[in-house]
Motif scaffolding. Structure first.
Motif, PDB file in Angstrom:
ATOM      1  N   SER B 269      47.972  31.022  30.310  1.00  0.00           N
ATOM      2  CA  SER B 269      46.832  30.454  31.020  1.00  0.00           C
ATOM      3  C   SER B 269      46.427  31.357  32.185  1.00  0.00           C
ATOM      4  CB  SER B 269      47.108  29.011  31.455  1.00  0.00           C
ATOM      5  OG  SER B 269      47.742  28.979  32.689  1.00  0.00           O
ATOM      6  N   TYR B 270      47.391  32.038  32.787  1.00  0.00           N
ATOM      7  CA  TYR B 270      47.039  33.053  33.789  1.00  0.00           C
ATOM      8  C   TYR B 270      46.166  34.145  33.169  1.00  0.00           C
ATOM      9  CZ  TYR B 270      49.833  31.532  37.755  1.00  0.00           C
ATOM     10  OH  TYR B 270      50.314  30.840  38.819  1.00  0.00           O
ATOM     11  N   ALA B 271      46.542  34.571  31.974  1.00  0.00           N
ATOM     12  CA  ALA B 271      45.803  35.645  31.313  1.00  0.00           C
ATOM     13  C   ALA B 271      44.361  35.223  31.075  1.00  0.00           C
ATOM     14  CB  ALA B 271      46.487  36.019  30.007  1.00  0.00           C
ATOM     15  N   THR B 272      44.164  33.961  30.658  1.00  0.00           N
ATOM     16  CA  THR B 272      42.801  33.465  30.452  1.00  0.00           C
ATOM     17  C   THR B 272      42.010  33.544  31.756  1.00  0.00           C
ATOM     18  OG1 THR B 272      43.683  31.935  28.832  1.00  0.00           O
ATOM     19  CG2 THR B 272      41.438  31.515  29.612  1.00  0.00           C
ATOM     20  N   MET B 273      42.657  33.139  32.849  1.00  0.00           N
ATOM     21  CA  MET B 273      41.969  33.188  34.146  1.00  0.00           C
ATOM     22  C   MET B 273      41.565  34.617  34.498  1.00  0.00           C
ATOM     23  SD  MET B 273      43.580  30.498  36.797  1.00  0.00           S
ATOM     24  CE  MET B 273      45.230  30.128  36.249  1.00  0.00           C
ATOM     25  N   VAL B 274      42.457  35.557  34.223  1.00  0.00           N
ATOM     26  CA  VAL B 274      42.156  36.967  34.498  1.00  0.00           C
ATOM     27  C   VAL B 274      40.900  37.384  33.748  1.00  0.00           C
ATOM     28  CG1 VAL B 274      42.927  39.327  34.030  1.00  0.00           C
ATOM     29  CG2 VAL B 274      44.503  37.673  35.063  1.00  0.00           C
ATOM     30  N   TYR B 275      40.835  36.991  32.478  1.00  0.00           N
ATOM     31  CA  TYR B 275      39.695  37.347  31.639  1.00  0.00           C
ATOM     32  C   TYR B 275      38.406  36.751  32.216  1.00  0.00           C
ATOM     33  CZ  TYR B 275      36.580  37.558  27.657  1.00  0.00           C
ATOM     34  OH  TYR B 275      35.498  37.805  26.856  1.00  0.00           O
ATOM     35  N   VAL B 276      38.457  35.462  32.530  1.00  0.00           N
ATOM     36  CA  VAL B 276      37.269  34.775  33.057  1.00  0.00           C
ATOM     37  C   VAL B 276      36.815  35.431  34.362  1.00  0.00           C
ATOM     38  CG1 VAL B 276      36.424  32.599  34.042  1.00  0.00           C
ATOM     39  CG2 VAL B 276      37.764  32.588  31.931  1.00  0.00           C
ATOM     40  N   ARG B 277      37.790  35.778  35.211  1.00  0.00           N
ATOM     41  CA  ARG B 277      37.407  36.338  36.509  1.00  0.00           C
ATOM     42  C   ARG B 277      36.832  37.750  36.404  1.00  0.00           C
ATOM     43  NH1 ARG B 277      42.394  33.190  39.347  1.00  0.00           N
ATOM     44  NH2 ARG B 277      41.335  31.185  39.164  1.00  0.00           N
ATOM     45  N   ALA B 278      37.330  38.542  35.465  1.00  0.00           N
ATOM     46  CA  ALA B 278      36.730  39.862  35.259  1.00  0.00           C
ATOM     47  C   ALA B 278      35.267  39.692  34.852  1.00  0.00           C
ATOM     48  CB  ALA B 278      37.505  40.642  34.201  1.00  0.00           C
ATOM     49  N   THR B 279      35.009  38.689  34.017  1.00  0.00           N
ATOM     50  CA  THR B 279      33.629  38.398  33.611  1.00  0.00           C
ATOM     51  C   THR B 279      32.788  38.004  34.819  1.00  0.00           C
ATOM     52  OG1 THR B 279      34.666  37.384  31.692  1.00  0.00           O
ATOM     53  CG2 THR B 279      32.298  37.131  31.899  1.00  0.00           C
ATOM     54  N   ILE B 280      33.365  37.189  35.693  1.00  0.00           N
ATOM     55  CA  ILE B 280      32.623  36.753  36.884  1.00  0.00           C
ATOM     56  C   ILE B 280      32.287  37.937  37.784  1.00  0.00           C
ATOM     57  CG2 ILE B 280      32.830  35.437  39.052  1.00  0.00           C
ATOM     58  CD1 ILE B 280      34.263  33.269  37.492  1.00  0.00           C
ATOM     59  N   VAL B 281      33.212  38.874  37.925  1.00  0.00           N
ATOM     60  CA  VAL B 281      32.983  40.033  38.800  1.00  0.00           C
ATOM     61  C   VAL B 281      31.818  40.869  38.268  1.00  0.00           C
ATOM     62  CG1 VAL B 281      33.953  42.169  39.708  1.00  0.00           C
ATOM     63  CG2 VAL B 281      35.355  40.095  39.653  1.00  0.00           C
ATOM     64  N   GLU B 282      31.841  41.189  36.977  1.00  0.00           N
ATOM     65  CA  GLU B 282      30.719  41.965  36.448  1.00  0.00           C
ATOM     66  C   GLU B 282      29.432  41.141  36.526  1.00  0.00           C
ATOM     67  OE1 GLU B 282      31.236  44.111  32.737  1.00  0.00           O
ATOM     68  OE2 GLU B 282      29.096  44.631  32.677  1.00  0.00           O
ATOM     69  N   GLY B 283      29.544  39.845  36.261  1.00  0.00           N
ATOM     70  CA  GLY B 283      28.379  38.955  36.354  1.00  0.00           C
ATOM     71  C   GLY B 283      27.778  38.960  37.757  1.00  0.00           C
ATOM     72  N   ALA B 284      28.654  39.028  38.759  1.00  0.00           N
ATOM     73  CA  ALA B 284      28.168  39.064  40.146  1.00  0.00           C
ATOM     74  C   ALA B 284      27.308  40.303  40.358  1.00  0.00           C
ATOM     75  CB  ALA B 284      29.341  39.051  41.121  1.00  0.00           C
ATOM     76  N   GLY B 285      27.760  41.430  39.817  1.00  0.00           N
ATOM     77  CA  GLY B 285      26.997  42.670  39.936  1.00  0.00           C
ATOM     78  C   GLY B 285      25.625  42.551  39.294  1.00  0.00           C
ATOM     79  N   TRP B 286      25.590  41.981  38.112  1.00  0.00           N
ATOM     80  CA  TRP B 286      24.303  41.849  37.420  1.00  0.00           C
ATOM     81  C   TRP B 286      23.395  40.836  38.099  1.00  0.00           C
ATOM     82  CZ3 TRP B 286      22.625  45.479  34.425  1.00  0.00           C
ATOM     83  CH2 TRP B 286      23.529  46.256  33.677  1.00  0.00           C
ATOM     84  N   ALA B 287      23.987  39.774  38.625  1.00  0.00           N
ATOM     85  CA  ALA B 287      23.176  38.771  39.323  1.00  0.00           C
ATOM     86  C   ALA B 287      22.521  39.393  40.552  1.00  0.00           C
ATOM     87  CB  ALA B 287      24.044  37.577  39.723  1.00  0.00           C
ATOM     88  N   LEU B 288      23.314  40.139  41.294  1.00  0.00           N
ATOM     89  CA  LEU B 288      22.766  40.804  42.478  1.00  0.00           C
ATOM     90  C   LEU B 288      21.730  41.850  42.069  1.00  0.00           C
ATOM     91  CD1 LEU B 288      22.686  41.302  45.506  1.00  0.00           C
ATOM     92  CD2 LEU B 288      24.748  42.696  45.294  1.00  0.00           C
ATOM     93  N   ALA B 289      22.021  42.574  40.990  1.00  0.00           N
ATOM     94  CA  ALA B 289      21.105  43.612  40.503  1.00  0.00           C
ATOM     95  C   ALA B 289      19.714  43.042  40.265  1.00  0.00           C
ATOM     96  CB  ALA B 289      21.643  44.221  39.212  1.00  0.00           C
ATOM     97  N   ARG B 290      19.698  41.814  39.799  1.00  0.00           N
ATOM     98  CA  ARG B 290      18.441  41.170  39.476  1.00  0.00           C
ATOM     99  C   ARG B 290      17.581  40.972  40.731  1.00  0.00           C
ATOM    100  NH1 ARG B 290      18.602  35.831  35.737  1.00  0.00           N
ATOM    101  NH2 ARG B 290      16.518  35.137  36.329  1.00  0.00           N
ATOM    102  N   SER B 291      18.177  40.383  41.757  1.00  0.00           N
ATOM    103  CA  SER B 291      17.419  40.186  43.004  1.00  0.00           C
ATOM    104  C   SER B 291      17.058  41.517  43.651  1.00  0.00           C
ATOM    105  CB  SER B 291      18.235  39.344  44.002  1.00  0.00           C
ATOM    106  OG  SER B 291      18.370  38.024  43.529  1.00  0.00           O
ATOM    107  N   VAL B 292      17.980  42.467  43.564  1.00  0.00           N
ATOM    108  CA  VAL B 292      17.735  43.764  44.196  1.00  0.00           C
ATOM    109  C   VAL B 292      16.624  44.516  43.472  1.00  0.00           C
ATOM    110  CG1 VAL B 292      18.744  46.004  44.725  1.00  0.00           C
ATOM    111  CG2 VAL B 292      20.055  43.924  45.149  1.00  0.00           C
TER     112      VAL B 292
END
Lengths: 663, 663
Positions: B269-292
């Motif tokens: 279950s830790y491994a799943t969290m790691v996977y989800v969070r890596a997705t969130i980090v890249e997602g944060a970049g793309w979300a910001l990219a959009r406004s920028v």
């Protein structure tokens, strides 16, 4: 919640009375809240569920409802000002009240006032103020709408020459106003006399349809403030009589001669700006107070994590990071409210001077309040969002009141002067003061007096010799003052070297140093904000206005404001050696100490703003702390819950799920 | 805009292809945007005008529309993942897809999967995941919903014992889902076995009405994300079969014997969290990219202030403060996207290790990505709002796309682990590593390896000897690393002294030092974020993946990320003497220099994200820069403009204004 209230070290009700203008005033606010709550248009229970059209109509009805209460003499005009804030439902009449009527009062000639004011005051016409254009905002001289005088017909021809010159943003313009005061560049015989004001009817009074040559409408949905029909407007050679130019100051004669305004006019308009900005500063404090009240109360109710399952979880306010998120915002709210009150007092003082022909204090007042407008609205906006986030998931619900409070407010960073532009005005003033001082001319008065001996200030060192010393407001203030003086010297030298010695206040050298200029202006405003807060509390103490325990609590807030800022921005004071690493460490430890010391007063300090449940309209921020019951009740009233099966069942889900035996 | 594009020093299309996974992938994204735009449910022209109910229905239709395109084999499953992002209309099926089905896949036994998966995948039932409760979020062990085993009937009795135990927030729960996976505390014969997962039907499949004992509904309007019917749910002694407990790991036998999960479960279950969070980090970049992207393009089009009326006003991007507002956000977007990609690569590497039974890297990976989830979503949220404000008034209009992009996104700071809680996990890991190193045990691997010789690191001093030196990523990284090491030692010593030597990771001493702990975790994440960004660019250069001019532009972004941070947070590095005032001044001058150097590339770097006009749905952020025409066109389509006289004329304004001759 009762336990939390009992922990307060001071009389919260007494402080609430002081902040709200006295016992009677606070009592009256409570009565008004009860009265408004009973009106159809004042009942807020559906507020968070309205669509755009209903929001627009609801806001208009609320404004007219208040108007009607005045007419029926249920409330006074002074009550009505408070009622507008309590109902908190800005709509299509905001600029009629806030700009159209005041502009007639200040810029219309007596004849013009006789013509339009009675109708405006009787709501027989509705006006707004149209300055900003689609592609032109801050730079008033860059506006493109034209008003060309035709001496033949003695009319002005108002025209929108380009798409980007379309008027854009005026509140109430979209669907409500029948008239505008339009800012347009006056042309007479081909000569451009710059922006002037014209009253232009835009809608037929019988049908409310746009008049010939007028294209007008709503600019669409916004982040917040959707009760207001901000509008667009373009003119296709629209003719108005010569008498429709507001002629109290500048004039155009029948034969097309231009009479310029008297020189004192400029000063009068600066004075108005000073007044408006003092209001904005105090307003920023109250706006932040609202979100902070909600967040602090909820943080006292909310519990998170226990060492063992089954144990009572810890109140989130007992986590140091939650206290550090919220209590400095509490301090900032108080600082801004006291700053606003002081600004208003300075304005009143200036008015008395002005009546004796003395405009001496105006430049300093104007310069400081420009930057303070920016700093206060930024502190408030950022603080409101920080308070919202500190409430976790529930802060994301509109039912908390926090999102709409923020979205309504945050436009303040842009309107009435974009914040960067405002800060650059303050910076320009400070640099000019320093240059004057260096040239041996009498210079900085009031808060900018450090420019008189800025070079000496650079050699000063922080005198703090223990963690306890940081509780001394004079030592706190010295740090803020030093930072501002140092940054002023640094950026002035930069500007001078960028342009070969002579400082220019516009153009490439200026534009390439705006980061440091803004940094200076912000530092100066923090200096003024802190010292005004400290001085105000000291005066209340000296005059015995508030009892000692209240003064003690307010003094802790002064320290919290100072030490949270100094801890966060320590680099500014370490960089030139003013402060040592040890002194920063003392500041940080004392900051944490003040957080601990204020913890028992947290709910009391929120209560002391005296904000009613009616105003807050928040399931999370209720005075009684019964938040979970309130959230569930409010959720059940949401329109999506009108039917048990929901709006998508028949059309969307039923065809998909194809009814079958239960799984 | 064409002029701006021509100024770019590198091949923007090539970089866009790289960031988006290759030329074919980017081309496919364009085709998908065209395809989606043509669908009724994919057309975004009305998106900003929808009320809550229409938003809810529209979002469901969009999800089903995509489902249908897959079924008809117009698009692949991989296309569909991208299509969901492009349509950008989250709705009632989000958790069915994102949590219900994945939970069945990971926690249901083979028999249970056979029962439920085909129906879930065929949309014959719709599920969601119900964990959070009205008064209980982060602390899973504190959940109060109970599942009591009745051995007589071989059923579980699911029950909500208190108001605060009402399930709250699950997406799609309000009006869409027919089933939930509910987290409830398992009780057998009076013994509490802690939280377990149960499949519970909640709505009648024939009528969509709540089943007996179920109270369910929508939790009401939110800041954003209003297409999703986040819901509440309470159970009144609702019985489900024994087989409805998800039994892949823990089990309850017919006679009520509890079989605990195997120990490896926790790691999975830790491994799943790691996977989800890596997705969130890249997602944060793309979300910001959009406004920028929107803000940078508009800042190139928008002009403000000329020295003289009539002159062309200055492009706002040419003001240093606008560049300083926007270009560091551009750098942060790139840093986050590269960090997310690196995190995903680390996860893949870990998966390979795991298959060989090696879990060694998991703790570090989990600890870093916890804090990185917090740092990335905070950078993105704050950056999106900063980008919005940089657009002045037009950024306040929904038509700019900026407000809704922000309000949809900002919940990321709260969900999937509250950001403060996430950062405290990272801090806990670092403090533990340091304590282990001090105890002489093998300690810090990867980014935390400084804990092995933290005391030596304290004596290090910044080696920068000129402004130019600050362009060296190694010297930048050394500063970030030093800060993190110093803060780790400091807070560990504080914790130790607060509890008499032995560090406790919960309880009062811990709770009273969370500000410094969070500060440490944040510093560590900035260190990792910067070094990962720098290393990624270096690798692309070494491997020749991108041409030299592109590498040069990216390298400037690495420096911009480092120097804007170091300038802003210089106090952290001055406090212990690591850096001198002169070195800060060099950093600041170099920061401004990089801003200047990147100015010609600003629009190119925004274009290089490769975001389509369809995705952006922004009048301000259009690739062609024709913003004013677009704003006016979009405004005219607003529902308030359906009639010329507006919705309040008949009912509200006409009675007031009493038609009369034109003024």
């Amino acid at each position: 919640m009762i336990t939390e209230r009992n922990r307060a070290s001071f009389d919260t009700k007494g402080l609430a009375e002081h902040l709200n203008g006295g016992r009677e005033k606070l009592k009256r606010l409570g009565e008004l809240a009860d009265l408004l709550h009973q009106q159809d248009w004042g009942n807020k229970s559906q507020r968070y569920y309205l669509n755009r059209q209903d929001t627009y109509e609801g806001a208009l009805k609320a404004a007219l409802g208040i108007w009607d209460l005045i007419r029926k003499k249920v409330i006074t005009m002074e009550d009505a000002m408070e009622a507008r804030k309590l109902v908190d439902f800005p709509g299509g009449l905001e600029l009629h009240i806030g700009m159209f009527i005041p502009t007639l009062l200040s810029q219309a000639s007596p004849d013009q006032q006789a013509e339009w004011l009675p109708k405006a005051l009787g709501l027989k016409l509705i006006g707004t103020y149209a300055q900003t254009e689609l592609g032109h905002g801050t730079f008033v001289r860059g506006l493109q709408t034209t008003a060309t005088y035709d001496p033949q017909s003695q009319e002005f021809v108002i025209h929108t020459p380009t798409l980007a010159a379309t008027k854009w943003w005026p509140g109430g313009l979209g669907k409500t106003s029948t008239h505008v005061v339009a800012m347009a560049r006056l042309f007479i015989k081909g000569k451009d006399y710059g922006p002037h004001s014209f009253v232009v009817p835009i809608r037929d009074m019988a049908t409310h349809l746009p008049l010939p040559g007028i294209k007008v409408g709503d600019i669409g949905p916004k982040f917040g403030y959707n009760g207001v029909d901000n509008g667009f407007l373009s003119f296709n050679h629209v003719r108005v009589a010569r008498e429709n130019m507001l002629m109290r100051f500048s004039k155009v004669t029948e034969d097309g001669k231009y009479v310029p305004p008297p020189p004192s006019n400029q000063k009068a308009s600066y004075a108005t700006m000073v007044y408006v900005r003092a209001t904005i500063v105090e307003g920023a404090g109250w706006a932040l107070a609202r979100s902070v009240t909600i967040a602090v109360r909820y943080a006292a109710v909310r519990r998170q994590t226990a060492a063992h399952a089954g144990e009572l979880e810890v109140q989130v306010l007992d986590y140091q990071n939650t206290a550090a998120d919220l209590l400095p915002l509490l301090a900032a709210s108080y600082a801004l409210i006291f700053m606003g009150k002081a600004g208003m007092a300075m304005y009143t003082e200036f008015e008395q001077d002005r009546d004796r022909g003395n405009f001496e204090k105006l430049p300093e007042l104007h310069a400081v309040l420009s930057g303070m407008k920016a700093v206060s609205t930024t502190i408030a906006s950022d603080g409101m969002e920080a308070a919202r986030r500190a409430c976790g998931g529930h802060g994301y619900s509109l039912l908390s009141g926090l999102p709409t409070t923020f979205t309504h407010y945050v436009q303040n960073v842009t309107w009435e002067g974009d914040n960067n532009v405002m800060l650059l005005q303050t910076a320009r003033y400070l640099v000019k003061q320093l240059l004057a001082a260096r040239a041996g001319k009498a210079s900085g008065v009031g808060s900018a007096d450090y420019t008189n001996n800025a070079e000496a200030e650079l050699r000063q060192r922080c005198a703090v010799a223990s963690s306890r010393d940081w509780l001394d407001p004079a030592l706190q203030s010295a740090a803020f003052r030093h930072r501002s003086a140092r940054l002023c010297v640094a950026v002035t030298d930069l500007l001078a070297s960028a342009s070969g010695g002579k400082v220019a206040f516009e153009g490439p050298a200026w534009n390439s140093n705006t980061v440091d200029l803004i940094r200076l202006a912000r530092a100066h405003c923090y200096f003024v904000l802190h010292s005004t807060f400290a001085d105000s509390v000291q005066r209340l103490s000296d005059e015995g206005t508030l009892p000692a325990p209240t003064i003690a609590a307010l003094s802790k807030l002064v320290s919290l404001f100072a030490l949270s800022t100094i801890s966060r921005e320590a680099g500014d004071l370490l960089e030139d050696g003013y402060m040592s690493g040890q002194q920063v460490e003392w500041a940080r430890r004392q900051y944490y100490g003040v957080l601990r010391a204020l913890r028992p007063d947290a709910v009391g300090l929120a209560d002391a703003f005296g904000l009613s449940d009616y105003l807050l309209n928040s399931a999370l921020g209720r005075a009684d702390g019964d938040v979970y019951r309130a959230l569930l009740a409010a959720a059940q009233a949401s329109p999506l819950n009108t039917t048990e099966e929901g709006p998508a069942w028949d059309g969307v889900l039923k065809p998909l799920l194809k009814p079958r035996a239960r799984l």
